[in-house]
Every structure is written in structure tokens, then in C-alpha cells.
Design an enzyme around this catalytic site. Sequence first.
Site, PDB file in Angstrom:
ATOM      1  N   THR A  73      -6.830 -10.830  16.433  1.00  0.00           N
ATOM      2  CA  THR A  73      -7.987 -11.728  16.310  1.00  0.00           C
ATOM      3  C   THR A  73      -8.803 -11.339  15.071  1.00  0.00           C
ATOM      4  OG1 THR A  73      -8.040 -11.808  18.729  1.00  0.00           O
ATOM      5  CG2 THR A  73      -9.922 -12.739  17.590  1.00  0.00           C
ATOM      6  N   CYS A  80      -9.513  -3.799  -7.449  1.00  0.00           N
ATOM      7  CA  CYS A  80      -9.036  -2.830  -6.449  1.00  0.00           C
ATOM      8  C   CYS A  80      -9.311  -1.392  -6.894  1.00  0.00           C
ATOM      9  CB  CYS A  80      -7.541  -3.034  -6.228  1.00  0.00           C
ATOM     10  SG  CYS A  80      -6.831  -1.803  -5.119  1.00  0.00           S
ATOM     11  N   TRP A  89     -19.310  -2.486  15.359  1.00  0.00           N
ATOM     12  CA  TRP A  89     -18.620  -1.312  15.921  1.00  0.00           C
ATOM     13  C   TRP A  89     -18.596  -0.145  14.919  1.00  0.00           C
ATOM     14  CZ3 TRP A  89     -16.730  -6.267  15.752  1.00  0.00           C
ATOM     15  CH2 TRP A  89     -15.909  -6.577  14.679  1.00  0.00           C
ATOM     16  N   ARG A  90     -19.075  -0.391  13.694  1.00  0.00           N
ATOM     17  CA  ARG A  90     -19.159   0.725  12.744  1.00  0.00           C
ATOM     18  C   ARG A  90     -20.503   1.434  12.839  1.00  0.00           C
ATOM     19  NH1 ARG A  90     -16.157  -2.216   7.674  1.00  0.00           N
ATOM     20  NH2 ARG A  90     -14.060  -1.807   8.448  1.00  0.00           N
ATOM     21  N   GLU A 104     -11.337  -2.208  18.943  1.00  0.00           N
ATOM     22  CA  GLU A 104      -9.953  -2.093  18.478  1.00  0.00           C
ATOM     23  C   GLU A 104      -9.024  -3.030  19.251  1.00  0.00           C
ATOM     24  OE1 GLU A 104      -8.694  -0.812  15.937  1.00  0.00           O
ATOM     25  OE2 GLU A 104     -10.462   0.256  15.235  1.00  0.00           O
ATOM     26  N   ASP A 136      -1.882  -0.323  11.095  1.00  0.00           N
ATOM     27  CA  ASP A 136      -1.826  -1.719  11.542  1.00  0.00           C
ATOM     28  C   ASP A 136      -1.227  -2.559  10.410  1.00  0.00           C
ATOM     29  OD1 ASP A 136      -3.816  -1.870   9.658  1.00  0.00           O
ATOM     30  OD2 ASP A 136      -5.253  -2.929  10.940  1.00  0.00           O
ATOM     31  N   LEU A 144     -10.170 -15.669  23.291  1.00  0.00           N
ATOM     32  CA  LEU A 144      -9.545 -14.667  22.417  1.00  0.00           C
ATOM     33  C   LEU A 144      -8.017 -14.686  22.550  1.00  0.00           C
ATOM     34  CD1 LEU A 144     -11.843 -11.495  22.778  1.00  0.00           C
ATOM     35  CD2 LEU A 144     -11.434 -12.815  20.718  1.00  0.00           C
ATOM     36  N   TYR A 160      -1.023   2.620  17.374  1.00  0.00           N
ATOM     37  CA  TYR A 160      -2.109   2.283  16.446  1.00  0.00           C
ATOM     38  C   TYR A 160      -3.478   2.515  17.102  1.00  0.00           C
ATOM     39  CZ  TYR A 160      -5.833  -0.268  14.406  1.00  0.00           C
ATOM     40  OH  TYR A 160      -7.075  -0.567  13.928  1.00  0.00           O
TER      41      TYR A 160
END
Length: 379
Positions: free
Chosen positions: A66, A225, A47-48, A60, A161, A103, A143
Site C-alpha cells: 500500500t 541522486c 511513524w518516523r 510496516e 523490500d 487497504l 523484511y
Amino acid sequence: MTSARHTSPYTAPEEKNPPSSIEAKRRAAVTRSLLAWYAAQRRPLPWRATRDPYCIWVSEVMLQQTQVATVIGYYERWLRRFPDVAALAGADTEDVLRAWEGLGYYSRARNLQRAAQHVVERHGGQLPVSVAELLELPGIGRYSAGAIASIAFAADEPAIDGNIVRVLTRLFGLRGDPKRAPLAARLWELARELLPKGRAGEFNQALMELGATVCTPRAPACAGCPVREHCRALAEDRVLEYPEASPRPTITHEQRALAVVRRQRRVLVVRAPADAARWAGMWQFPDVRVASDADPSAVLEASVERATGVRISAGARLLGVRHQVTRFRIDIDVFACEALGGRARAIEYAEVRWHDPDALGALPMPAAHRRIAKSLVQT
Ligand code: SF4
């Protein structure tokens, strides 16, 4: 519990400069570091690779509750089956539920289809661009509206989220219950303040990605990080104390008895009404809640006759199935039952059928009932 001790160059704002100036610089540095890290490290998720609002919306909704690894296969199959809003709006709801099966939280699938129908009827098949209009669609909350608006339409909108809550509370050392005021409101404000104009979609995804892959709940990889030098929780050595836990919902235990009623080579199945509180529109074996002091066989026999018109005799207990759903733990005793008479009718269900057990795979069923259906084929 605290994290392993790390040294960090982060200093509290009051120590040197006026808080507003140093805080603004720190936020700008956080934003820059996160965008650079995301550009280099982001996972290549399907989805990117698209800006299609429908695809982003579907992803989304699937990603709520999930894991990414599970969603990928469902997402790809879903788009082959329902490639656009119009295809989803016009699909048979049983096919939609069957494609979602596994799902869980099936209201997400029903709401997706209802929202697709709304988009076709009121927006000419194009997903609306504004957060206010997105929020009017069934199943789209704050969201999801922010995520779709920022990722698909490049709007300067935050999206918060669970991953982002964890990152922001740690990064800025924010105490309190993140699901309640005043912290809940503060997090949305902060997320908006941090947004780089014109790059909100990327930035929201960078925060989510950091929460999913680095700033994880129990074992954050602080050493690697990209914003560690700005992180207040790390500087305080209190990483695992953020975010503060919300009170856990009480789990309610429910005992049920379920009838596998056979007649010749067929088995009795029922479809829950569209407005049922649980598993609406899905196929199941008839079952009933049983009080702890009741005789499950007697309760089941009375219930099946009342709800389907079929008189049964409950025999041996075949198996037990445990199922956890939201705040319920459900234990189901499955009984082999014999049909004694009566014509099957949809009295308390939307539909009742005598069905070939080998063909139950074509019907949408909740996970607990699917396990029972599979056990019938194996035996
Ligand atoms: Fe999270 Fe650690 Fe990074 Fe702070 S330094 S944001 S706690 S991963």
C-alpha cells in the site's frame, strides 16, 4: 530501454586499485552519502516520529502493498482505535477488519491481531526484540522482522523490500532475478555488508526512501541522486534495465454470480468462515463461481439454497463489478433476487443475516461487495 545518458565519475574497481580496497571505500562512501541525504531530505511521516515498536510494526505491515499517502490516514485512525498491543489483541475481529477495510489483503489485518494475541500470551505484551522471535509471529516475514528490529530496537539487521532491491541492483549493477537464488541471497548479504553499526534503522530507511522518492521504477531522478557518482547502472547508461523483471504470474479469470436477495426492507448477507481462502471473516452477499457454459441464474439459485437454506428466484441483472485481487481477475454479475421461502441458516458460511441495507456500513466488507452495498443505498 535505457536511461537518458549521464556522465558519471564512477569507474569499475579493477581499473586502478585492488578490488577489495576500492570496493570497501566505495561502500563506505555510499553509506555516508545516503545517511547525510536522509537526514536532510526524509519525509516527516507519522511513524518516523516514534520509537514505539507497536506503531512501527503497524506501519510496516500497512506499507506492504500500500502507498504511503494511503497508509497515513489508516495508520492514524488505527492507533486511535487500537492504541497498543493489548487493545488490538482484545478487539473484536470484525472491528479489526472494518478498520482495515479499503487497504486490501485482509490477511495482513487478521495476522496483525493473531500476532498481537501471541505477543500478549507469550511475551507479556512486549514485542520481542530478536529477528528470530519476530519471525515466529504470524504475518512477519524477513523484511518486516529486519525493519522492526533495526528501527524500533536499533539492531544491526538489514531489511530488503522492493524499493531496496531496485536501489541495490542499480547501484551495484546486479543482474538476475532478485526473487530467486543466487541474487536474492546476494542482496541480503550486500545489505548487511553496507550497514553502519548502530545506525541500521536509519540506513534501511534511507535506502527505502531513496527507492520511493528518487530511484523510482520508471523515472529515476538520477541527476539529484546522492549516490550517483557510485552508481554502476548510471555509468553503464542502463538504469531502467535494473532490476531484471521476474516472470509475471498468470492472471486467472473468474466469473461469479451474486445474489442481492431482498425480504421486505432487508437484504441477505453472509459472513465467510475464518478459514476461507478469500475474504475470511468478512461480510458479503452470497455468490458463486459460474462456469462459462452454465446458466448463472440457475447456478446462483441452487447455490444460495444449499449455502443458506433460503430458496430464491434470480431476476434481472442489476450491474457488473470487476475486481482484481492478487492473480485473479473477478467479474461479478449481480442479480436482483426474490426470496421464495426457507429459513436463513449458516450452512456453508460462518453467519447469515437479514440486514438493513442502510446499516451495512458497520460490517467489514471486501471492496467489490462494498461497491454493491453502496449501490443498494443509492437506488
Ligand atoms: Fe538510482 Fe539513478 Fe541514483 Fe543510480 S543514480 S541509485 S539509478 S537514482
